[in-house]
Write an enzyme that holds these catalytic residues in place. Structure first.
Site, short mmCIF file in Angstrom:
data_model
loop_
_atom_site.label_atom_id
_atom_site.label_comp_id
_atom_site.label_asym_id
_atom_site.label_seq_id
_atom_site.Cartn_x
_atom_site.Cartn_y
_atom_site.Cartn_z
N PHE A 158 43.92 42.27 29.23
CA PHE A 158 42.77 43.06 29.68
C PHE A 158 43.23 44.42 30.19
O PHE A 158 44.11 44.50 31.05
CB PHE A 158 41.96 42.31 30.75
CG PHE A 158 40.62 42.94 30.94
CD1 PHE A 158 39.58 42.66 30.09
CD2 PHE A 158 40.42 43.88 31.94
CE1 PHE A 158 38.34 43.29 30.22
CE2 PHE A 158 39.19 44.51 32.09
CZ PHE A 158 38.15 44.21 31.24
N ASP A 204 46.16 36.61 36.26
CA ASP A 204 44.78 37.08 36.23
C ASP A 204 43.92 35.91 35.74
O ASP A 204 44.01 35.50 34.57
CB ASP A 204 44.66 38.30 35.30
CG ASP A 204 43.23 38.86 35.27
OD1 ASP A 204 42.29 38.15 35.66
OD2 ASP A 204 43.07 40.02 34.84
N TYR A 241 32.33 37.25 39.12
CA TYR A 241 31.03 37.42 38.44
C TYR A 241 30.94 36.74 37.09
O TYR A 241 29.90 36.77 36.46
CB TYR A 241 30.68 38.92 38.30
CG TYR A 241 31.76 39.81 37.73
CD1 TYR A 241 32.03 39.85 36.37
CD2 TYR A 241 32.51 40.62 38.57
CE1 TYR A 241 33.02 40.68 35.87
CE2 TYR A 241 33.51 41.45 38.08
CZ TYR A 241 33.75 41.48 36.72
OH TYR A 241 34.74 42.29 36.24
N LYS A 242 32.04 36.14 36.63
CA LYS A 242 31.98 35.49 35.31
C LYS A 242 31.57 34.03 35.50
O LYS A 242 30.45 33.74 35.89
CB LYS A 242 33.31 35.62 34.61
CG LYS A 242 33.72 37.06 34.32
CD LYS A 242 35.05 37.10 33.61
CE LYS A 242 35.66 38.49 33.60
NZ LYS A 242 34.99 39.42 32.71
N ARG A 250 31.94 37.42 20.80
CA ARG A 250 32.47 36.48 21.78
C ARG A 250 31.33 35.68 22.42
O ARG A 250 30.34 36.25 22.86
CB ARG A 250 33.23 37.26 22.86
CG ARG A 250 34.07 36.38 23.77
CD ARG A 250 34.84 37.19 24.77
NE ARG A 250 33.97 37.85 25.73
CZ ARG A 250 34.39 38.51 26.81
NH1 ARG A 250 35.70 38.63 27.03
NH2 ARG A 250 33.57 39.08 27.64
C1 LIG Z 1 40.88 39.46 32.40
C2 LIG Z 1 40.13 40.47 33.20
N1 LIG Z 1 40.76 41.13 34.20
C3 LIG Z 1 40.12 42.06 34.93
C4 LIG Z 1 38.80 42.39 34.69
C5 LIG Z 1 38.12 43.46 35.47
O1 LIG Z 1 38.19 43.22 36.81
P1 LIG Z 1 37.54 44.18 37.91
O2 LIG Z 1 36.43 44.92 37.27
O3 LIG Z 1 37.06 43.22 38.97
O4 LIG Z 1 38.60 45.05 38.42
C6 LIG Z 1 38.11 41.72 33.66
C7 LIG Z 1 36.71 42.08 33.40
O5 LIG Z 1 36.08 41.66 32.47
C8 LIG Z 1 38.80 40.75 32.90
O6 LIG Z 1 38.20 40.13 31.90
#
Ligand SMILES: Cc1ncc(COP(=O)(O)O)c(C=O)c1O
Length: 404
Positions: free
Chosen positions: A124, A193, A218-219, A363
């Site tokens: 990500f 993560d 939030y997921k 997805r």
């Molecule tokens: C694997 C992963 N890491 C980090 C994030 C983003 O995190 P944040 O916006 O809380 O910094 C996401 C968002 O979809 C994600 O899927």
């Protein structure tokens, strides 16, 4: 080979998690396969926000920091997340965003003497972006390692790897125990993560030797748009950990207003500024939907739903960007098609919400809490109708929106 609607209903009758569905009140007719971008609100989240705004904030006002224990909310929320990820109750705090929490952990590991920061190519993007920034700030080297190479792929002189436990595109599940062994053997550390894993995969982080992790609220945790993220730090390491966003909410006694920073014991030191109480209240309430949910059953159901979907659409000409049916895979499936964006829009118009990930990925997330086998079979049937009838070619489905 797929199953009949009657067989899907039979699977739903036998589903040990059916009870969790009563917490959700999704719009009639909607099949929500987007829990991995924004989970829907459980009833407890809505009730908690109402009480927070109407009683705690509106009536009790400032007293609520004590009377409603707003001060303790980040750790109380962390305790609920801890059970889901398999770590001690007091080793998680809800705070900030994933991006900010990655900074805290990676920078803290630099403070502890480790050198170099890395991320797998294709992981990500924010994870890499934050490490690039940290590299510019600190002068420590930044590196990409090849996808899937993990700790064994770290170049010499690089000892901090940020890695997704579940990949946001492919839903591949990392072998946490093996990665931790490889990292420890070379004196490296992994910051996991968990954004696409928490609330879905039976992570058992402590048993697998994971020491540091972040994840988002939030997921699959259904904490609401922009819900706080969380930090896990192995309790044996937390008291010696020095994270550089040393704000007053991570201080041992914030209301002494003393000069000089003294970190709070344990994971509480990962607090920084004033927590977003309304948002965190929503997350704390939402986590009640997980009460009594066995994470091994949740993981198994999510995979079974994904398998059902993949089998039901396997003759429609899509490419596959995730492990196939029967293979280890987390809570979403990723299909590929060069017109994926328009197809996802056509599905949304028919009441099946998924998302599109550039350049060509459709997805679909399969939350074990509120989706039934019958829902998934119906979603697959709608996708088939869209492909057979080519309705996705309507020009209205091609117009790109800012959020995909
Ligand atoms: C694997 C992963 N890491 C980090 C994030 C983003 O995190 P944040 O916006 O809380 O910094 C996401 C968002 O979809 C994600 O899927």
């Amino acid at each position: 080979m797929t199953i009949t609607p009657a067989e899907a209903r039979a699977l739903d009758r036998d589903d040990p998690l059916t009870d969790a569905r009563r917490h959700f009140d999704l719009p009639e007719g909607l099949i929500y396969l987007d829990g991995n971008s924004l989970g829907p609100p459980p009833a407890q989240a809505k009730a908690a926000i109402r009480a927070c705004v109407e009683t705690e904030w509106a009536t009790d006002l400032i007293a609520s920091w004590n009377s409603a224990d707003w001060m303790g909310l980040p750790l109380r929320t962390g305790a609920r997340i801890a059970r889901l990820i398999g770590v001690p109750e007091t080793s998680v705090i809800a705070a900030d965003s994933v991006s900010v929490n990655i900074f805290k952990l990676a920078a803290g590991l630099l403070n502890a003497g480790l050198k170099g920061v890395a991320v797998e190519r294709g992981d990500f993007p924010t994870d890499g972006y934050v490490l690039e920034g940290l590299s510019r700030l600190s002068g420590t080297p930044f590196a990409y390692v090849e996808p899937g190479a993990g700790a064994a792929g770290l170049p010499d002189g690089v000892q901090i790897l940020v890695k997704s436990a579940v990949h946001f595109r492919s839903a591949a599940i990392a072998d946490i125990a093996a990665e931790e062994r490889a990292a420890k053997a070379r004196g490296a550390a992994i910051v996991w993560d968990l954004s696409h894993a928490a609330g879905l995969v039976d992570l058992r982080l402590a048993a697998r030797g994971a020491r540091y992790a972040v994840g988002c609220g939030y997921k699959f945790l259904n904490g609401g748009p922009g819900a706080p993220a969380f930090v896990y730090c192995d309790p044996d390491l937390a008291d010696g950990f020095s994270q550089p966003l040393s704000g007053w909410m991570g201080h041992a006694r914030p209301f002494d207003f003393a000069d000089g920073y003294e970190p709070a014991p344990g994971v509480a030191r990962f607090g920084a500024g004033t927590p977003a109480i309304v948002s965190m209240t929503a997350l704390h309430g939402a986590l009640e939907a997980y009460e009594g949910v066995d994470m091994a059953q949740a993981e198994a159901k999510a995979r079974a739903l994904g398998d059902l979907f993949l089998r039901a659409v396997d003759d429609l000409g899509f490419g596959l960007a995730c492990p196939g049916p029967g293979e280890a895979r987390a809570g979403h499936v990723s299909l590929t098609h060069e017109d994926g964006y328009a197809i996802v829009q056509a599905m949304i118009a028919r009441g099946v919400v998924g998302d599109f990930r550039s350049p060509d990925i459709l997805r679909f997330g399969f939350s074990p809490l509120y989706l039934s086998y019958a829902d998934v079979l119906r979603a697959a049937r709608i996708l088939r109708e869209i492909m057979d009838g080519q309705s996705w070619r309507e020009p209205r489905f091609a117009a790109r929106k800012a959020v995909t």
